[in-house]
Design an enzyme around this catalytic site. Sequence first.
Site, mmCIF file in Angstrom:
data_model
loop_
_atom_site.group_PDB
_atom_site.id
_atom_site.type_symbol
_atom_site.label_atom_id
_atom_site.label_comp_id
_atom_site.label_asym_id
_atom_site.label_seq_id
_atom_site.Cartn_x
_atom_site.Cartn_y
_atom_site.Cartn_z
ATOM 1 N N CYS A 16 1.087 28.910 75.754
ATOM 2 C CA CYS A 16 0.629 29.815 74.702
ATOM 3 C C CYS A 16 0.678 31.260 75.194
ATOM 4 C CB CYS A 16 -0.801 29.427 74.322
ATOM 5 S SG CYS A 16 -1.675 30.657 73.347
ATOM 6 N N GLU A 17 1.277 32.133 74.405
ATOM 7 C CA GLU A 17 1.396 33.527 74.825
ATOM 8 C C GLU A 17 0.077 34.292 74.711
ATOM 9 O OE1 GLU A 17 3.004 35.751 70.781
ATOM 10 O OE2 GLU A 17 4.476 35.031 72.225
ATOM 11 N N HIS A 18 -0.909 33.689 74.069
ATOM 12 C CA HIS A 18 -2.200 34.358 73.910
ATOM 13 C C HIS A 18 -3.139 34.103 75.090
ATOM 14 C CE1 HIS A 18 -1.221 33.893 69.392
ATOM 15 N NE2 HIS A 18 -0.778 35.049 69.841
ATOM 16 N N HIS A 19 -3.131 32.876 75.637
ATOM 17 C CA HIS A 19 -4.040 32.536 76.720
ATOM 18 C C HIS A 19 -3.324 32.028 77.968
ATOM 19 C CE1 HIS A 19 -6.435 32.060 72.961
ATOM 20 N NE2 HIS A 19 -7.301 32.756 73.656
ATOM 21 N N GLN A 76 3.733 28.138 68.680
ATOM 22 C CA GLN A 76 4.466 26.995 68.140
ATOM 23 C C GLN A 76 5.322 27.398 66.945
ATOM 24 O OE1 GLN A 76 2.217 23.361 67.794
ATOM 25 N NE2 GLN A 76 3.538 22.556 66.192
ATOM 26 N N HIS A 112 -2.634 21.788 71.758
ATOM 27 C CA HIS A 112 -2.779 23.076 72.417
ATOM 28 C C HIS A 112 -4.031 23.100 73.286
ATOM 29 C CE1 HIS A 112 0.258 25.418 69.956
ATOM 30 N NE2 HIS A 112 0.188 24.259 69.314
ATOM 31 N N CYS A 125 -5.359 25.637 74.580
ATOM 32 C CA CYS A 125 -6.230 26.766 74.243
ATOM 33 C C CYS A 125 -7.247 26.373 73.175
ATOM 34 C CB CYS A 125 -5.406 27.969 73.783
ATOM 35 S SG CYS A 125 -4.363 27.663 72.347
#
Length: 210
Positions: free
Chosen positions: A99-102, A141, A169, A171
């Site tokens: 995940c590019e956020h976490h 995704q 996920h 996250c």
Amino acid sequence: MDAVVKSLLERTQTQDKNPVKRPTREEAEAAVEVLLRWAGDNPAREGLRDTPKRVVKAYEEFFAGYKEDASDVLARMFEEVHGYDDMVLIRDIPFSSHCEHHMVPFFGHAHIAYYPGEDGVVGLSKLARLVDIYAKRLQTQEALTAQIIGAIDIFMKPRGCAVMLEAEHMCMSIRGVQKQGAKTTTTQFTGIFRDDPAEQIRFLTLVRGK
């Protein structure tokens, strides 16, 4: 091509053509040491002494997709299919991404179907490699789904393509709301699949194995 698919694929191709300057391995290892200290541990203790090197080596595997190009994987097509012009489906292609956020993993299975165009078909293993090229990057995704189908549309020119991703996920399951086992499904359709709902139903039925 669908506008969303085109936009996301163009963003990816721009990133591929204009890669960021990579720090040295030593700089990356030093950054891991900083994170270990920030977490509250001692990078000098025996169990963590080689952790920065291991993490950097693991990152080379996790994000190997930045070094690959979808056009190379899909470059070779096979025209001799003896008149076959129906759906080609590969289901349950396992993948893992981050995940590019976490920057924590998400993983699951990809299902890809297409109707061959004038250029014919592609080797079945190539589509599995295509999934890995985009999965082994920092992702969402939704973007991953669009990038896979966009590359197939551009480089294979099928009469239609369908992509479904099902993933869990981390996250969401190990932080935040902590809902283990929850899965996310994303789909994207082009050509025949987008224009004919019956083809979407056929694809989904075959994916579910009924």
